[in-house]
Design a protein around this motif. Structure first.
Motif, PDB file in Angstrom:
ATOM      1  N   HIS A 188      14.007  35.937  -0.308  1.00 28.97           N
ATOM      2  CA  HIS A 188      13.776  36.802   0.855  1.00 28.97           C
ATOM      3  C   HIS A 188      12.633  36.324   1.738  1.00 28.97           C
ATOM      4  CE1 HIS A 188      13.538  40.545   3.209  1.00 28.97           C
ATOM      5  NE2 HIS A 188      12.246  40.523   2.975  1.00 28.97           N
ATOM      6  N   CYS A 218       3.877  37.228   4.168  1.00 31.50           N
ATOM      7  CA  CYS A 218       5.093  36.610   4.711  1.00 31.50           C
ATOM      8  C   CYS A 218       4.973  36.348   6.211  1.00 31.50           C
ATOM      9  CB  CYS A 218       6.271  37.528   4.406  1.00 31.50           C
ATOM     10  SG  CYS A 218       7.829  37.009   5.147  1.00 31.50           S
ATOM     11  N   CYS A 259       8.249  39.014  10.224  1.00 28.48           N
ATOM     12  CA  CYS A 259       8.891  40.048  11.056  1.00 28.48           C
ATOM     13  C   CYS A 259       7.940  40.733  12.031  1.00 28.48           C
ATOM     14  CB  CYS A 259       9.525  41.119  10.173  1.00 28.48           C
ATOM     15  SG  CYS A 259      10.800  40.464   9.102  1.00 28.48           S
TER      16      CYS A 259
HETATM   17  S1  SF4 Z   1       7.822  40.290   6.914  1.00 28.09           S
HETATM   18 FE1  SF4 Z   1      10.052  40.658   6.989  1.00 28.09          FE
HETATM   19  S2  SF4 Z   1      10.997  39.010   5.768  1.00 28.09           S
HETATM   20 FE2  SF4 Z   1       8.815  39.071   5.302  1.00 28.09          FE
HETATM   21  S3  SF4 Z   1       8.624  40.361   3.483  1.00 28.09           S
HETATM   22 FE3  SF4 Z   1       8.290  41.702   5.257  1.00 28.09          FE
HETATM   23  S4  SF4 Z   1      10.340  42.534   5.753  1.00 28.09           S
HETATM   24 FE4  SF4 Z   1      10.626  40.763   4.411  1.00 28.09          FE
END
Ligand code: SF4
Ligand code: SF4
Length: 342
Positions: free
Chosen positions: A94, A331, A334
């Motif tokens: 993911h 991450c 998003c």
């Molecule tokens: S930023 Fe987006 S892809 Fe990354 S962990 Fe959060 S929801 Fe998932």
């Protein structure tokens, strides 16, 4: 950071899919998320100038086009050059450098923006704690896995869901003792937070969802806004300041003032808010628009302005998303993340 990159990431975040060239073979495993903005979509991570973004990929015509140039990848937008020096990055599960698992995409709640319970395939079926450890250990043989996170829809009851999550965390802690572990539960009592901490979780994310109690009541009819605030306070007591995060979704009619006041109130408690632009898609749009009226994604100008204010507030309270090792702050795919993207 090169000027304009934050704006370009904002354009990518609010924009459509990326069209792949005919016959293009993606060099890494394609992620099919069961949670988050890309739930249900095939997507890959694009990296550019130190930033990264996860985008849905399609074969048909789309807003962005991936071009294979002589020196690497380029992204075009509406047929015109948009970004050079683009790379495609691997995901562990993911997320890049992180094994992020959704224990159960099913959910007994009905948040209007959430696609997870509506996915037609049960992609999380059969995902046991043993399988999670096995998959993570296998991934660790071929790429860096800096952290492991678990989220879950609420299925059965909140208590059962938290117990399943804690059981999984305990097993990972036992089998991969040095792993940094993050959890993203819905919780109703302090004991559930303590259970996750005792099981071995290092960081926790409890999502406030909307800064506006009235919008929250409409879009998350089964959840309790006041309770989430209390749980965030308890989470800071248990995990410590700077170890608790909370996603806030914007673009549902809230004012900038209420959003930023909420970010500040959270920061004063030791909680770093993550600002997540609402993702509208064919699945959630009808529900959201029938409840809230016609919706448009926030402008790039609003996104970047909020991100700058967000950064200023976190700085004032000594919080820095770079110190978080798990989930969305680690991450960054998003959101516009302060100190990482601006
Ligand atoms: S930023 Fe987006 S892809 Fe990354 S962990 Fe959060 S929801 Fe998932
Ligand atoms: S609690 Fe709401 S946001 Fe979370 S999985 Fe369930 S429906 Fe989705």
């Amino acid at each position: 950071m090169e000027e304009g990159l934050t704006e370009k990431k904002a354009i990518l975040l609010r924009g459509g899919a990326v069209q792949l060239p005919p016959g293009f073979q993606v060099p890494f495993r394609i992620s099919r998320s069961t949670a988050g903005p890309g739930a249900g979509k095939r997507s890959i991570v694009f990296m550019f100038h130190g930033l990264r973004v996860k985008k849905a990929i399609v074969q048909e015509e789309a807003e962005f086009q991936l071009i294979v140039g002589d020196d690497g990848y380029i992204l075009h937008r509406h047929g015109l050059p948009f970004l050079d020096e683009v790379e495609i990055g691997p995901v562990v599960f993911h997320s890049p450098e992180q094994a992020f698992f959704n224990l159960d995409q099913r959910c007994m709640y009905h948040c209007l923006y959430c696609n997870s319970p509506l996915l037609d395939v049960n992609a999380t079926k059969g995902l046991t704690k043993e399988k999670i450890v096995q998959m993570t250990k296998e991934a660790m043989l071929s790429m860096p896995v800096l952290s492991l996170s678990v989220t879950s829809g609420v299925y059965g009851s909140v208590q059962e869901t938290v117990e399943r999550m804690a059981d999984c965390v305990r097993h990972v802690r036992q089998e991969i003792p040095d792993m940094i572990i993050g959890v993203e539960p819905y919780v109703q009592v302090r004991e559930q937070i303590e259970l996750l901490h005792q099981a071995g979780a290092d960081e926790i994310k409890i999502n406030l969802e909307s800064p506006d109690p009235e919008i929250f009541r409409i879009v998350c009819p089964d959840l309790d806004h006041g309770l989430i605030w209390r749980m965030l306070e308890d989470a800071v007591d248990v995990f410590g300041p700077g170890k608790v995060a909370s996603n806030i979704i914007y673009g549902m009619g809230e004012t900038d003032q209420s959003l930023l006041q909420t970010v500040e109130r959270l920061a004063s408690m030791g909680v770093a808010a993550g600002l997540r632009m609402l993702t509208l898609n064919e699945t959630n749009r009808p529900y959201l628009e029938s409840a809230l009226g016609k919706m448009e994604p926030p402008s790039v100008e609003r996104m970047t302005r909020l991100a700058r204010e967000h950064k200023r507030i976190l700085q004032d309270y000594g919080l820095d998303p770079r110190s978080y090792r798990t989930m969305c702050f680690a991450c960054t795919c998003c959101d516009l993340v302060p100190f990482r993207d601006l």
